[in-house]
Design a protein around this motif. Structure first.
Motif, mmCIF file in Angstrom:
data_model
loop_
_atom_site.group_PDB
_atom_site.id
_atom_site.type_symbol
_atom_site.label_atom_id
_atom_site.label_comp_id
_atom_site.label_asym_id
_atom_site.label_seq_id
_atom_site.Cartn_x
_atom_site.Cartn_y
_atom_site.Cartn_z
ATOM 1 N N ARG A 347 -2.793 7.135 -6.316
ATOM 2 C CA ARG A 347 -2.426 5.759 -5.975
ATOM 3 C C ARG A 347 -1.004 5.640 -5.443
ATOM 4 N N GLN A 348 -0.145 6.565 -5.822
ATOM 5 C CA GLN A 348 1.232 6.424 -5.329
ATOM 6 C C GLN A 348 1.342 6.765 -3.836
ATOM 7 N N CYS A 349 0.296 7.348 -3.288
ATOM 8 C CA CYS A 349 0.290 7.626 -1.849
ATOM 9 C C CYS A 349 0.015 6.367 -1.030
ATOM 10 N N PHE A 350 -0.569 5.367 -1.663
ATOM 11 C CA PHE A 350 -0.782 4.088 -0.983
ATOM 12 C C PHE A 350 0.493 3.289 -1.170
ATOM 13 N N ALA A 351 1.298 3.271 -0.126
ATOM 14 C CA ALA A 351 2.675 2.833 -0.293
ATOM 15 C C ALA A 351 3.073 1.856 0.808
ATOM 16 N N THR A 352 4.361 1.710 1.014
ATOM 17 C CA THR A 352 4.859 0.836 2.084
ATOM 18 C C THR A 352 5.962 1.585 2.815
ATOM 19 N N LEU A 353 6.314 1.085 3.980
ATOM 20 C CA LEU A 353 7.481 1.602 4.680
ATOM 21 C C LEU A 353 8.710 0.902 4.098
ATOM 22 N N PRO A 354 9.913 1.455 4.321
ATOM 23 C CA PRO A 354 11.130 0.844 3.763
ATOM 24 C C PRO A 354 11.242 -0.644 4.128
ATOM 25 N N GLY A 355 11.736 -1.417 3.175
ATOM 26 C CA GLY A 355 11.917 -2.845 3.420
ATOM 27 C C GLY A 355 10.707 -3.688 3.042
ATOM 28 N N ARG A 356 9.617 -2.994 2.739
ATOM 29 C CA ARG A 356 8.406 -3.712 2.365
ATOM 30 C C ARG A 356 8.044 -3.388 0.915
ATOM 31 N N LYS A 357 7.292 -4.276 0.300
ATOM 32 C CA LYS A 357 6.844 -4.076 -1.089
ATOM 33 C C LYS A 357 5.366 -4.409 -1.209
ATOM 34 N N LEU A 358 4.756 -3.818 -2.210
ATOM 35 C CA LEU A 358 3.396 -4.223 -2.542
ATOM 36 C C LEU A 358 3.448 -5.204 -3.709
ATOM 37 N N VAL A 359 2.627 -6.207 -3.650
ATOM 38 C CA VAL A 359 2.462 -7.114 -4.786
ATOM 39 C C VAL A 359 1.018 -6.956 -5.248
ATOM 40 N N ILE A 360 0.860 -6.514 -6.487
ATOM 41 C CA ILE A 360 -0.459 -6.163 -7.014
ATOM 42 C C ILE A 360 -0.817 -7.135 -8.132
ATOM 43 N N ALA A 361 -1.966 -7.762 -8.021
ATOM 44 C CA ALA A 361 -2.357 -8.685 -9.095
ATOM 45 C C ALA A 361 -3.814 -8.485 -9.451
ATOM 46 N N ASP A 362 -4.106 -8.584 -10.734
ATOM 47 C CA ASP A 362 -5.507 -8.547 -11.121
ATOM 48 C C ASP A 362 -5.796 -9.590 -12.188
ATOM 49 N N TYR A 363 -7.061 -9.931 -12.275
ATOM 50 C CA TYR A 363 -7.508 -10.885 -13.286
ATOM 51 C C TYR A 363 -7.597 -10.182 -14.626
ATOM 52 N N SER A 364 -7.211 -10.894 -15.669
ATOM 53 C CA SER A 364 -7.310 -10.339 -17.006
ATOM 54 C C SER A 364 -8.687 -10.675 -17.595
ATOM 55 N N GLN A 365 -9.448 -9.643 -17.909
ATOM 56 C CA GLN A 365 -10.767 -9.783 -18.557
ATOM 57 C C GLN A 365 -11.642 -10.852 -17.896
ATOM 58 N N ILE A 366 -11.705 -10.822 -16.574
ATOM 59 C CA ILE A 366 -12.397 -11.915 -15.896
ATOM 60 C C ILE A 366 -13.867 -12.022 -16.274
ATOM 61 N N GLU A 367 -14.542 -10.873 -16.421
ATOM 62 C CA GLU A 367 -15.978 -10.947 -16.707
ATOM 63 C C GLU A 367 -16.258 -11.508 -18.097
ATOM 64 N N LEU A 368 -15.431 -11.151 -19.064
ATOM 65 C CA LEU A 368 -15.626 -11.701 -20.409
ATOM 66 C C LEU A 368 -15.363 -13.201 -20.424
ATOM 67 N N ARG A 369 -14.383 -13.619 -19.638
ATOM 68 C CA ARG A 369 -14.093 -15.057 -19.555
ATOM 69 C C ARG A 369 -15.255 -15.794 -18.896
ATOM 70 N N VAL A 370 -15.843 -15.150 -17.882
ATOM 71 C CA VAL A 370 -17.003 -15.742 -17.220
ATOM 72 C C VAL A 370 -18.158 -15.877 -18.229
ATOM 73 N N ILE A 371 -18.341 -14.839 -19.028
ATOM 74 C CA ILE A 371 -19.395 -14.889 -20.053
ATOM 75 C C ILE A 371 -19.145 -16.043 -21.021
ATOM 76 N N ALA A 372 -17.907 -16.198 -21.433
ATOM 77 C CA ALA A 372 -17.566 -17.302 -22.338
ATOM 78 C C ALA A 372 -17.956 -18.634 -21.706
ATOM 79 N N GLN A 373 -17.643 -18.788 -20.422
ATOM 80 C CA GLN A 373 -17.943 -20.042 -19.730
ATOM 81 C C GLN A 373 -19.447 -20.244 -19.551
ATOM 82 N N ILE A 374 -20.113 -19.216 -19.053
ATOM 83 C CA ILE A 374 -21.546 -19.353 -18.756
ATOM 84 C C ILE A 374 -22.363 -19.546 -20.031
ATOM 85 N N SER A 375 -22.045 -18.768 -21.053
ATOM 86 C CA SER A 375 -22.836 -18.863 -22.281
ATOM 87 C C SER A 375 -22.426 -20.087 -23.098
#
Length: 580
Positions: A347-375
DNA sequence: TCAGTTCGCGCG
DNA sequence: AAAGCGCGCGAACTGA
């Protein structure tokens, strides 16, 4: 009325655009010299509206002069109909032609209808035959647009756009009839984001990648040599194209490996990692697993991915299939960015050129939350609203201990219980799964007990399962209305899983649609999407701001569907996909 | 000989 | 009775 009109002079552009700007609905198609927007050229843009001749813009003659005029047309408030809009959007983007407003994508509409007796094949010719009972020549796809245009090509080009006007009406009818309007809107709004993500691509640090390749190659050779005593030593053989090595048996052949394993007292039915996991102390298995790991990494990722770097952009441009999975999830290929190993080295090979950054975001336990809502399970809903750790809660309910006394190991086991049981895993499956995935050992009687206590604790989940069991063969819907149909043979686990995975996909796609609008005029790109994760690339100076925007957008997108359960996303800023 | 299928395995 | 699900891809295998 003429069927179509070819426009190749600037003054003609102004004439036709007046009429096109008044349209409420326009059908758009393009012809290109190839399939890759970074290599091939945009040749024609066809725009069809009701009641007048189809306009064909000759891009070789008109661009770049007419960029402004054509952009004005394609950013008008009209609904734009495309067949596979992603393709055309990328080529239009390559010529700096702007497109905005509602898209109606006939291909995506047809894919949504697949689970409601729609066509199984979603190419334009198939759709036209299925919905309009007409035959459309496929000659067009093969024809060469890099040289002089023929009358026949222009006829076909115009027809491909015109037919979309009728096709949309039929599809719209079906979409309404099947109550798929909301999910169709979601998909249509998302196309822009996917097209721009593919166009922008992601940067790969090729040097680092090659070093990793060499290390892995050595690992593979070492593991192979450790297997010589069992598969036979290499002998040099005279071949047609020079000498090559031959072995007693082929390590890549599962058939031969299985025979070899059985001969050495390793009694397995197949050679899968799962079966081998019971013999991890055996030196053959150790070497074989090392060999397999290295071999897979080399053939699937390390060797092939560098060849997929685009020669003009120097970046990878993975191709997403927006409705790639039956559940509604996206799939991805060439390369499949969604299956890059999690290891830091990759994963560290997926990078940026100088001056740029990656912003990485993920959902926390999204499927369990969906289950809570649906059920509608009250205990889960309350726990999430209190900000409790659900895995810990499950551990305490199943083990009948106070949450404060739950160890790390016990929490891990509960994680397996949560994921396994809500998706219909049996006690035996749970036992195996806990050990393989989380390294947690439980006896079969423990597994049975845990399962019972789990459903005792989460009554809402139990009733939700019961409802799905009754609904046979039946249908289900995600919270955005995505429809799934099951036949009599479909297992229970697929019924439990599909609406959950599908709703999580709805939420992610909603986020992408919203995100595109917010990032439209910025210097920030969407570079990867992996089921519950979105990766952006932005200027370093804007990273903080972008990180907040990404997290907020993802949470807002989820809140639209999870009304009773908080949706949480976590974002971080990094120089590579490996994180900080 | 070659297209289609199966196995195994990477990810969520 | 017992059972997690969804993908894509490479290599081996199968069958005509």
């Amino acid at each position: 009325m003429e069927k179509w009109i070819l426009i190749d002079k600037m003054d003609q552009v102004k004439e036709v655009s007046e009429k096109l700007l008044q349209a409420k609905v326009m059908a758009v198609d393009t012809e290109t010299t190839g399939l890759n927007p970074h290599i091939s050229k945009l040749r024609l843009i066809q725009i069809a509206v009701e009641g007048s001749a189809t306009v064909i813009f000759d891009c070789f003659k008109l661009l770049p002069e007419a960029v402004k005029e054509i952009s004005d047309i394609l950013t008008s408030p009209a609904i734009k109909i495309f067949q596979n809009a992603k393709f055309d959007l990328k080529f239009l983007r390559s010529e700096n032609i702007q497109v905005s407003g509602w898209i109606f994508d006939t291909m995506l509409a047809a894919k949504l209808l697949k689970t409601s007796g729609g066509p199984q094949s979603v190419g334009l010719a198939s759709l036209v035959s299925f919905y309009l009972n007409q035959t459309l020549s496929k000659e067009q796809q093969k024809s060469d647009f890099s040289s002089k245009l023929t009358m026949e090509q222009l006829n076909y080009a115009a027809k491909d756009a015109e037919i979309l006007l009728d096709l949309r009406l039929r599809l719209l009818d079906e979409i309404k009839k099947n109550q798929l309007i909301e999910v169709a809107r979601l998909e249509f709004a998302c196309v822009y984001a996917i097209a721009s993500m593919e166009y922008d691509g992601i940067y790969l640090d090729k040097k680092k990648w090659l070093i990793l390749s060499e290390e892995t190659q050595q690992m593979k050779e070492k593991a192979l040599s450790q297997l010589y005593p069992f598969i036979g030593y290499p002998t040099v053989q005279l071949g047609l194209f020079g000498n090559h090595k031959a072995y007693g048996s082929n390590v890549n052949s599962n058939k031969q490996v299985l025979k070899m394993l059985n001969e050495n007292g390793i009694s397995v039915k197949n050679t899968s990692k799962q079966s081998l996991s019971h013999f991890v102390q055996h030196p053959i298995v150790v070497s074989l697993m090392k060999y397999r790991y290295a071999s897979k990494a080399l053939s699937s990722f390390l060797h092939t991915i560098p060849n997929q770097i685009n020669i003009n952009t120097g970046r990878l441009h993975p191709q997403y299939s927006q409705i790639g999975a039956w559940s509604g999830r996206m799939s991805c290929g060439r390369p499949n960015i969604q299956q890059i190993p999690r290891g830091k080295a990759f994963r560290q090979c997926f990078a940026t050129l100088p001056g740029r950054k990656l912003v990485i975001a993920d959902y926390s336990q999204i499927e369990l939350r969906v289950i809570a809502q649906i059920s509608g399970d009250q205990r889960m809903i309350v726990a999430y609203n209190n900000g409790d750790d659900l895995h810990k809660l499950t551990a305490s309910l199943v083990l009948q201990k106070k949450t404060s006394l739950i160890t790390k190991k016990e929490r891990q086991a509960a994680k397996a219980v949560n994921f396994g049981l809500v998706f219909g895993m049996g006690a035996a499956g749970l036992q195996a799964y806990a050990e393989e995935t989380y390294g947690v050992k439980m006896s079969s009687s423990e597994a049975v007990l845990f399962k019972e206590r789990f459903f005792m604790a989460y009554k809402g989940v139990e009733t939700w399962h019961k409802e799905l069991q009754k609904n046979k063969p039946g249908i289900s819907r995600t919270l955005a209305g995505r429809k799934h149909t099951y036949n009599r043979e479909s297992g229970l686990s697929i019924r439990y899983n599909t609406p959950v995975q599908g709703t999580a996909a709805d939420i992610l796609k909603n986020a992408l649609g919203m995100l595109y609008v917010k990032l439209k005029d910025s210097n920030t790109s969407i570079v990867a999407v992996v089921h519950d994760e979105i990766v952006l690339e932005c200027d370093q100076a804007e990273a903080q701001e972008t990180s907040l925007l990404l997290r907020k957008t993802m949470e807002e997108a989820g809140a639209r569907y999870l009304k009773d359960v908080p949706v949480v996303a976590e974002a971080s800023i990094a120089d590579s996909w490996a994180g900080k």
